[in-house]
Design an enzyme around this catalytic site. Sequence first.
Site, mmCIF file in Angstrom:
data_model
loop_
_atom_site.group_PDB
_atom_site.id
_atom_site.type_symbol
_atom_site.label_atom_id
_atom_site.label_comp_id
_atom_site.label_asym_id
_atom_site.label_seq_id
_atom_site.Cartn_x
_atom_site.Cartn_y
_atom_site.Cartn_z
ATOM 1 N N ARG A 29 30.536 -34.085 -29.144
ATOM 2 C CA ARG A 29 32.086 -34.094 -29.182
ATOM 3 C C ARG A 29 32.545 -32.766 -29.673
ATOM 4 O O ARG A 29 32.369 -32.462 -30.720
ATOM 5 C CB ARG A 29 32.484 -35.335 -30.040
ATOM 6 N N ASP A 30 33.883 -32.515 -28.740
ATOM 7 C CA ASP A 30 34.370 -31.354 -29.308
ATOM 8 C C ASP A 30 35.256 -31.655 -30.699
ATOM 9 O O ASP A 30 35.655 -32.636 -30.834
ATOM 10 C CB ASP A 30 35.558 -31.127 -27.947
ATOM 11 N N ASN A 87 35.198 -23.010 -18.430
ATOM 12 C CA ASN A 87 36.038 -21.611 -18.675
ATOM 13 C C ASN A 87 35.245 -20.641 -18.626
ATOM 14 O O ASN A 87 34.152 -20.554 -19.273
ATOM 15 C CB ASN A 87 36.810 -21.857 -19.813
ATOM 16 N N VAL A 96 34.365 -19.693 -26.894
ATOM 17 C CA VAL A 96 32.736 -19.636 -27.304
ATOM 18 C C VAL A 96 32.085 -19.135 -26.337
ATOM 19 O O VAL A 96 31.922 -19.810 -25.162
ATOM 20 C CB VAL A 96 32.307 -21.101 -27.788
ATOM 21 N N HIS A 100 29.557 -23.791 -21.488
ATOM 22 C CA HIS A 100 29.795 -25.278 -21.756
ATOM 23 C C HIS A 100 30.566 -26.034 -20.960
ATOM 24 O O HIS A 100 31.709 -25.450 -20.469
ATOM 25 C CB HIS A 100 30.196 -25.545 -23.379
ATOM 26 N N HIS A 102 33.094 -28.730 -20.323
ATOM 27 C CA HIS A 102 33.822 -29.760 -21.040
ATOM 28 C C HIS A 102 33.915 -30.880 -20.231
ATOM 29 O O HIS A 102 34.026 -30.944 -18.890
ATOM 30 C CB HIS A 102 35.449 -29.290 -20.889
HETATM 31 P P1 AMP Z 1 36.313 -23.115 -24.709
HETATM 32 O O1 AMP Z 1 37.716 -22.558 -25.356
HETATM 33 O O2 AMP Z 1 36.205 -23.282 -23.217
HETATM 34 O O3 AMP Z 1 35.286 -22.022 -24.875
HETATM 35 O O4 AMP Z 1 35.747 -24.118 -25.363
HETATM 36 C C1 AMP Z 1 35.402 -24.158 -26.717
HETATM 37 C C2 AMP Z 1 35.241 -25.430 -27.507
HETATM 38 O O5 AMP Z 1 34.480 -25.555 -28.339
HETATM 39 C C3 AMP Z 1 36.550 -25.961 -27.943
HETATM 40 O O6 AMP Z 1 37.120 -26.884 -27.174
HETATM 41 C C4 AMP Z 1 36.629 -26.029 -29.337
HETATM 42 O O7 AMP Z 1 37.324 -26.994 -29.825
HETATM 43 C C5 AMP Z 1 35.096 -26.405 -29.523
HETATM 44 N N1 AMP Z 1 34.664 -25.829 -30.737
HETATM 45 C C6 AMP Z 1 34.532 -24.743 -31.361
HETATM 46 N N2 AMP Z 1 33.890 -25.097 -32.517
HETATM 47 C C7 AMP Z 1 33.408 -26.413 -32.377
HETATM 48 C C8 AMP Z 1 32.126 -27.133 -33.192
HETATM 49 N N3 AMP Z 1 31.548 -26.487 -34.395
HETATM 50 N N4 AMP Z 1 32.028 -28.235 -33.077
HETATM 51 C C9 AMP Z 1 32.454 -28.903 -31.592
HETATM 52 N N5 AMP Z 1 33.081 -28.425 -30.929
HETATM 53 C C10 AMP Z 1 33.575 -26.780 -31.143
#
Ligand code: AMP
Length: 121
Positions: A29-30, A87, A96, A100, A102
Amino acid sequence: MSGTIFTKIMNREIPADIVHEDDVSLAFRDINPQAPVHLLIIPKKEIATINDMEEGDRELVGHLYWVAAKLAKEMGFADEGYRTVMNCGESAGQSVFHIHLHVLAGKPLGWPPYTDKMKQA
Ligand code: AMP
């Protein structure tokens, strides 16, 4: 690639609410959900962005979508509908650099996803 926070989640160095794991992928989960259901599905292989995919990664990336559909059915939101987003790069909002998928569900999701401010740009 030295690894991102997702590598730490894979290695159980930091906690996450993991909802699926198999030999090549992990889903959790995000931490900052943008919908009632917000999952992230990652390959265990560290690939920074879609641009860094190699030809041999095609099946692996397809696998992430297979996991999305499987979880949607298991978690009960397959029929109501959901959004999958990957993304790529900073302008798209990637924060990140480990690819990944979403998966967002549980509320009506607006489309197109950009804001009025962005439309004017
Ligand atoms: P993006 O902006 O597409 O790279 O998405 C990265 C996602 O990772 C964001 O929606 C963050 O909320 C999520 N995220 C960052 N750190 C963590 C974590 N420790 N556990 C779960 N989700 C995370």
